[in-house]
Motif scaffolding. Structure first.
Motif, mmCIF file in Angstrom:
data_model
loop_
_atom_site.group_PDB
_atom_site.id
_atom_site.type_symbol
_atom_site.label_atom_id
_atom_site.label_comp_id
_atom_site.label_asym_id
_atom_site.label_seq_id
_atom_site.Cartn_x
_atom_site.Cartn_y
_atom_site.Cartn_z
ATOM 1 N N ARG A 163 0.785 -1.515 -0.110
ATOM 2 C CA ARG A 163 -0.013 -0.054 0.182
ATOM 3 C C ARG A 163 1.079 1.299 -0.407
ATOM 4 N N LEU A 168 -0.266 5.577 -0.950
ATOM 5 C CA LEU A 168 -1.440 5.495 -0.361
ATOM 6 C C LEU A 168 -0.977 6.370 1.333
ATOM 7 N N ASP A 172 -4.153 6.300 6.239
ATOM 8 C CA ASP A 172 -5.025 5.798 5.164
ATOM 9 C C ASP A 172 -4.385 4.185 4.947
ATOM 10 N N ALA A 176 -6.479 1.861 6.117
ATOM 11 C CA ALA A 176 -7.340 0.764 5.809
ATOM 12 C C ALA A 176 -7.162 -0.862 5.629
ATOM 13 N N ARG A 273 -13.828 2.699 0.600
ATOM 14 C CA ARG A 273 -12.847 2.417 1.096
ATOM 15 C C ARG A 273 -12.470 3.704 0.896
ATOM 16 N N PRO A 274 -12.070 3.990 2.919
ATOM 17 C CA PRO A 274 -12.538 5.025 3.658
ATOM 18 C C PRO A 274 -10.729 5.769 3.148
ATOM 19 N N GLY A 275 -11.814 7.183 3.298
ATOM 20 C CA GLY A 275 -10.880 8.474 2.915
ATOM 21 C C GLY A 275 -9.685 9.092 4.456
ATOM 22 N N PRO A 276 -9.205 9.901 4.046
ATOM 23 C CA PRO A 276 -8.289 10.275 5.359
ATOM 24 C C PRO A 276 -9.048 10.496 6.856
ATOM 25 N N ALA A 277 -8.681 9.643 7.145
ATOM 26 C CA ALA A 277 -8.975 9.987 8.751
ATOM 27 C C ALA A 277 -9.450 11.201 9.672
#
Length: 287
Positions: A163, A168, A172, A176, A273-277
């Motif tokens: 990743r 990435l 993230d 992820a 897909r999660p974006g920036p937390a």
């Protein structure tokens, strides 16, 4: 399970002062952990990674790893007394059943400037890439064959390193990966440490995690070591379960690992897909 620790400081600290000398140190946690929730000793090896140059100038880390209990290494006292660094990641290992016993699978793992450690365990980890499906990310058979060895932690590092190599953002990538693995292995314990010598990214997912922030230095560890800070135990704060942490020499921040829309569910979703937390301040500490 394992115990691990990451240190960032403006001033170098000797490995002995950080890892072996203080009461309750990582060295002592190999046979007498106080906060460990799974297993009783960590005698299946140990590893130390440190940045011998200036991490701000892109220095890559060195490592010292052994597949024996840390207390059985007669070279360690001399080594730790002679080496100092402004950035360190170290671990003592309690091996997951069925994993390799050699030092190749002992944390920290390394790629370029990155050092990585996993405190936890994953059931049926050999089938994990297949069960993850597309969530395994840009993973090839060649990546698995070139991995560190037969171990759940080594597999996690392969998944994470790919990743990172794909571009990435590190926060993230870590978030992820933990969400994806937890979705298909709800009982997995996934306490991760990742550092490039300038920042530390950590997760608490299944075992203890603490941090101490004092002027010019930060420590993130499986359990507190009061002797490492001038204020003793009062300097240490517990990180909540289910958190992702971003630490630098000037501050510590955290956010929930699960997206807000998943709160209250049995485990995180991986359908999107999660974006920036979002990064939230931990216990009033300002970065």
């Amino acid at each position: 399970m394992c115990r691990h620790l990451a240190y960032l400081g403006i001033a170098p600290i000797s490995l002995a002062e950080l890892l072996t000398a203080p009461p309750g140190s990582l060295y002592e946690q190999s046979w007498a952990p106080r906060k460990q929730q799974h297993g009783t000793v960590n005698a299946d090896g140990f590893g130390i990674g440190w940045y011998p140059g200036d991490p701000y100038e892109g220095a890559e880390p060195a490592r010292y790893r052994r597949a024996l209990p840390i207390w059985n290494d007669r070279n360690l006292p001399e080594l730790t007394a002679a080496i100092a660094s402004t950035a360190v990641l170290a671990a003592v290992r309690s091996a997951t059943p069925g994993t390799s016993p050699d030092e190749a699978v002992t944390a920290p793992y390394r790629s370029g400037r990155w050092l990585f450690s996993h405190n936890g365990a994953i059931d049926a980890w050999e089938r994990l890439p297949d069960d993850l499906g597309p969530a395994a990310g840009p993973l090839r058979t060649a990546d698995l064959l070139a991995g560190a060895g037969r171990c759940d932690s080594a597999l996690l590092w392969t998944l994470l390193e790919r990743r990172l190599a794909a571009g990435l953002p590190p926060v993230d990538a870590v978030a992820a990966l933990v969400r994806a693995v937890a979705a298909v292995r709800p009982a997995a314990r996934l306490n991760l440490l990742l550092t490039d010598g300038d920042t530390v990214i950590a997760t608490r997912h299944g075992d203890s995690l603490w941090y101490a922030q004092t002027p010019g230095r930060v420590l993130v560890a499986s359990e507190p070591t009061p002797g490492l800070t001038s204020g003793g135990a009062a300097d240490w704060r517990e990180i909540p379960e289910g958190s992702l942490v971003l630490a630098t020499r000037s501050g510590v921040r955290s956010a929930p690992l699960r997206p807000a829309s998943d709160a209250g569910r049995g485990h995180p979703r991986t359908a999107r897909r999660p974006g920036p937390a979002p990064i939230l301040t931990v216990e009033g500490t300002n970065p």
